[in-house]
Design a protein around this motif. Structure first.
Motif, PDB file in Angstrom:
ATOM      1  N   ARG A   1       8.085  23.194   4.507  1.00 40.32           N
ATOM      2  CA  ARG A   1       9.111  23.620   3.346  1.00 40.32           C
ATOM      3  C   ARG A   1       8.902  22.775   2.693  1.00 40.32           C
ATOM      4  O   ARG A   1      10.205  21.295   3.398  1.00 40.32           O
ATOM      5  CB  ARG A   1      10.013  24.902   4.347  1.00 40.32           C
ATOM      6  N   LEU A   2       9.365  22.972   1.359  1.00 39.92           N
ATOM      7  CA  LEU A   2      10.581  22.071   0.632  1.00 39.92           C
ATOM      8  C   LEU A   2      12.104  22.183   0.995  1.00 39.92           C
ATOM      9  O   LEU A   2      12.209  23.579   0.917  1.00 39.92           O
ATOM     10  CB  LEU A   2      10.039  22.224  -0.981  1.00 39.92           C
ATOM     11  N   HIS A   3      12.563  20.470   0.315  1.00 41.12           N
ATOM     12  CA  HIS A   3      14.017  21.167   0.166  1.00 41.12           C
ATOM     13  C   HIS A   3      14.628  21.638  -0.817  1.00 41.12           C
ATOM     14  O   HIS A   3      13.348  21.976  -1.855  1.00 41.12           O
ATOM     15  CB  HIS A   3      15.058  19.738   0.391  1.00 41.12           C
ATOM     16  N   TRP A   4      15.576  22.324  -1.368  1.00 40.56           N
ATOM     17  CA  TRP A   4      16.051  23.394  -1.688  1.00 40.56           C
ATOM     18  C   TRP A   4      16.001  22.610  -3.673  1.00 40.56           C
ATOM     19  O   TRP A   4      15.952  23.355  -4.596  1.00 40.56           O
ATOM     20  CB  TRP A   4      17.495  23.839  -1.913  1.00 40.56           C
ATOM     21  N   LYS A   5      16.288  21.092  -3.850  1.00 35.88           N
ATOM     22  CA  LYS A   5      16.011  20.636  -4.195  1.00 35.88           C
ATOM     23  C   LYS A   5      14.711  19.996  -4.802  1.00 35.88           C
ATOM     24  O   LYS A   5      15.114  20.036  -6.115  1.00 35.88           O
ATOM     25  CB  LYS A   5      17.280  18.706  -4.309  1.00 35.88           C
ATOM     26  N   GLU A   6      14.131  19.399  -4.201  1.00 36.57           N
ATOM     27  CA  GLU A   6      12.599  19.449  -4.682  1.00 36.57           C
ATOM     28  C   GLU A   6      11.882  20.970  -5.138  1.00 36.57           C
ATOM     29  O   GLU A   6      11.114  20.597  -5.623  1.00 36.57           O
ATOM     30  CB  GLU A   6      11.834  19.327  -3.468  1.00 36.57           C
TER      31      GLU A   6
ATOM     32  N   GLY B   1      10.074  21.149  -8.458  1.00 36.09           N
ATOM     33  CA  GLY B   1       9.303  21.509  -8.756  1.00 36.09           C
ATOM     34  C   GLY B   1       8.749  22.717  -9.124  1.00 36.09           C
ATOM     35  O   GLY B   1       7.481  23.160  -9.947  1.00 36.09           O
ATOM     36  N   ILE B   2       9.475  23.843  -9.295  1.00 34.95           N
ATOM     37  CA  ILE B   2       9.230  24.884 -10.265  1.00 34.95           C
ATOM     38  C   ILE B   2       9.319  25.076 -11.541  1.00 34.95           C
ATOM     39  O   ILE B   2       8.194  25.392 -12.656  1.00 34.95           O
ATOM     40  CB  ILE B   2      10.067  26.689  -9.640  1.00 34.95           C
TER      41      ILE B   2
ATOM     42  N   THR C   1       3.630  23.361  -6.233  1.00 34.39           N
ATOM     43  CA  THR C   1       4.964  24.029  -5.572  1.00 34.39           C
ATOM     44  C   THR C   1       4.697  25.469  -5.251  1.00 34.39           C
ATOM     45  O   THR C   1       5.335  26.114  -3.526  1.00 34.39           O
ATOM     46  CB  THR C   1       5.963  24.134  -6.652  1.00 34.39           C
ATOM     47  N   PHE C   2       4.184  25.775  -5.778  1.00 30.68           N
ATOM     48  CA  PHE C   2       4.242  28.397  -5.604  1.00 30.68           C
ATOM     49  C   PHE C   2       3.235  27.357  -4.612  1.00 30.68           C
ATOM     50  O   PHE C   2       2.760  28.733  -3.829  1.00 30.68           O
ATOM     51  CB  PHE C   2       3.519  28.232  -6.600  1.00 30.68           C
ATOM     52  N   LEU C   3       2.243  26.992  -4.645  1.00 26.84           N
ATOM     53  CA  LEU C   3       1.477  26.695  -3.851  1.00 26.84           C
ATOM     54  C   LEU C   3       1.847  25.700  -2.492  1.00 26.84           C
ATOM     55  O   LEU C   3       1.238  27.099  -0.978  1.00 26.84           O
ATOM     56  CB  LEU C   3       0.006  25.690  -4.030  1.00 26.84           C
TER      57      LEU C   3
ATOM     58  N   TRP D   1      14.894  32.754   0.652  1.00 28.59           N
ATOM     59  CA  TRP D   1      16.518  33.336   0.455  1.00 28.59           C
ATOM     60  C   TRP D   1      17.053  32.415  -0.138  1.00 28.59           C
ATOM     61  O   TRP D   1      18.053  33.122  -0.460  1.00 28.59           O
ATOM     62  CB  TRP D   1      16.801  34.483   1.912  1.00 28.59           C
ATOM     63  N   GLY D   2      17.522  31.585   0.828  1.00 26.48           N
ATOM     64  CA  GLY D   2      18.916  30.671   0.547  1.00 26.48           C
ATOM     65  C   GLY D   2      18.941  30.386  -1.259  1.00 26.48           C
ATOM     66  O   GLY D   2      20.414  30.641  -1.190  1.00 26.48           O
ATOM     67  N   PRO D   3      17.728  29.259  -1.653  1.00 22.56           N
ATOM     68  CA  PRO D   3      18.172  29.410  -2.613  1.00 22.56           C
ATOM     69  C   PRO D   3      17.890  30.137  -3.656  1.00 22.56           C
ATOM     70  O   PRO D   3      18.116  30.196  -4.946  1.00 22.56           O
ATOM     71  CB  PRO D   3      16.428  28.206  -2.946  1.00 22.56           C
ATOM     72  N   ALA D   4      17.055  31.302  -3.466  1.00 17.57           N
ATOM     73  CA  ALA D   4      16.798  32.159  -4.466  1.00 17.57           C
ATOM     74  C   ALA D   4      18.189  33.197  -4.280  1.00 17.57           C
ATOM     75  O   ALA D   4      18.468  33.074  -5.421  1.00 17.57           O
ATOM     76  CB  ALA D   4      15.843  33.602  -4.060  1.00 17.57           C
ATOM     77  N   LEU D   5      18.832  33.477  -3.654  1.00 12.29           N
ATOM     78  CA  LEU D   5      20.308  33.989  -3.256  1.00 12.29           C
ATOM     79  C   LEU D   5      21.765  33.281  -3.987  1.00 12.29           C
ATOM     80  O   LEU D   5      22.123  34.159  -5.315  1.00 12.29           O
ATOM     81  CB  LEU D   5      20.043  35.075  -2.252  1.00 12.29           C
TER      82      LEU D   5
END
Length: 307
Positions: free
Chosen positions: A130-135, A139-140, A147-149, A157-161
């Motif tokens: 799992r990538l860190h939220w910064k990465e 990456g997106i 990144t998607f792969l 959920w955390g970064p998305a919300l």
């Protein structure tokens, strides 16, 4: 001459029952009975039957001469052997020789453990950490494909919300009319409006992401719904961030803001297609079709502001 004739004639006077029976010589390799007599086979009591044993019993004592054996192993009864997993007995002299075949059971793969390539099946994606939220956020934008792969099996959920809620708080200022109303209203009223807008954008992102995931599954995708919905929310928020920054200072009706909005909308389409393709193992036309409803909704609600 007379004596010879008498002797021959004397011998000819015997009846067929009195004449001694001369057994034909046994074939090569035939065994005799216990007292040197004739082989006691299944036809021993019948004088009209041949005195040698059946052909099948005689073949059991023959030695192979290099000819292919199509009617079984002649040593199967004398030397029983345990079959191996490949379907043949250990030490079988006929296994894998020219002119001979090997028997396999139904469903047995003689060439491997079954982990062969199957036509039409996509290869399994490598599971990454799992990538860190910064990465994840960088990456997106910078390396979306890997990144998607890597995040196709990890919920975000955390970064998305968080990112979607923050984007919704500022989205109210991206339109000229809503910005004027928020500025002229009392602080408490403006704060409530901003918070409600943030929640509405989160709920809208969840709904649109669920629609994209459902369409991808209908088109043959095999991805999980949590990564798909979370990544779609991040794409929606991050791709519209440049347009929102210009709209905060120039207004939503500015020409530059409109151009940036169209460019970022095309970028969102590319990212949605890449994300669905990597997450659901779909070709890009089907991935784009699964993202079509969400792209049209973003264009109508956010980019153009017609709804």
């Amino acid at each position: 001459m007379a004596g010879f004739r008498i002797g021959r004639g004397r011998g000819n006077n015997r009846t067929p029952q009195q004449q001694p029976q001369q057994a034909p010589p046994p074939p090569h390799g035939q065994q005799y009975g216990q007292y040197g007599g004739q082989y006691a086979g299944p036809y021993a009591g019948d004088r009209t039957a041949p005195s040698y044993p059946p052909q099948q019993q005689w073949q059991q004592h023959q030695q192979p001469h290099g000819e292919p054996e199509y009617f079984g192993d002649p040593y199967a009864q004398a030397h029983p052997q345990q079959p191996q997993p490949g379907g043949y007995a250990a030490g079988d002299p006929y296994a894998d020789n020219p002119g001979h075949t090997r028997a396999f059971s139904v469903g047995d793969d003689p060439y491997g453990d079954g982990a062969t390539y199957r036509a039409g099946a996509a290869p399994a994606a490598p599971a990454g950490p799992r990538l860190h939220w910064k990465e994840l956020l960088s990456g997106i934008v910078l390396r979306p494909g890997p990144t998607f792969l890597q995040m196709r099996d990890h919920p975000v959920w955390g970064p998305a919300l968080t990112v979607t809620f923050l984007y919704g708080l500022l989205a109210i200022f991206g339109f000229d009319e809503t910005r004027k109303e928020a500025i002229s209203a009392p602080f408490a009223t403006a704060l409530v409006s901003v918070l409600i807008t943030g929640v509405v954008f989160v709920i809208g992102g969840l709904i649109l992401g669920a629609v994209t995931h459902t369409l991808a599954r209908q088109l043959g995708g095999d991805g999980s719904w949590q990564p798909t919905v979370g990544l779609s929310m991040l794409i929606m928020s991050l791709t519209d961030a440049p347009r929102l920054v210009f709209a905060l200072f120039l207004g939503g009706e500015n020409s530059l803001v409109q151009v940036v909005g169209w460019v970022t909308w095309l970028a969102a389409g590319a990212l949605f297609t890449s994300m669905v393709s990597k997450s659901h193992d779909l070709p890009w036309p089907k991935a784009l079709g699964a993202s079509a409803i969400q792209l049209i909704a973003l264009l109508s609600i956010i980019k153009l502001g017609t709804i």
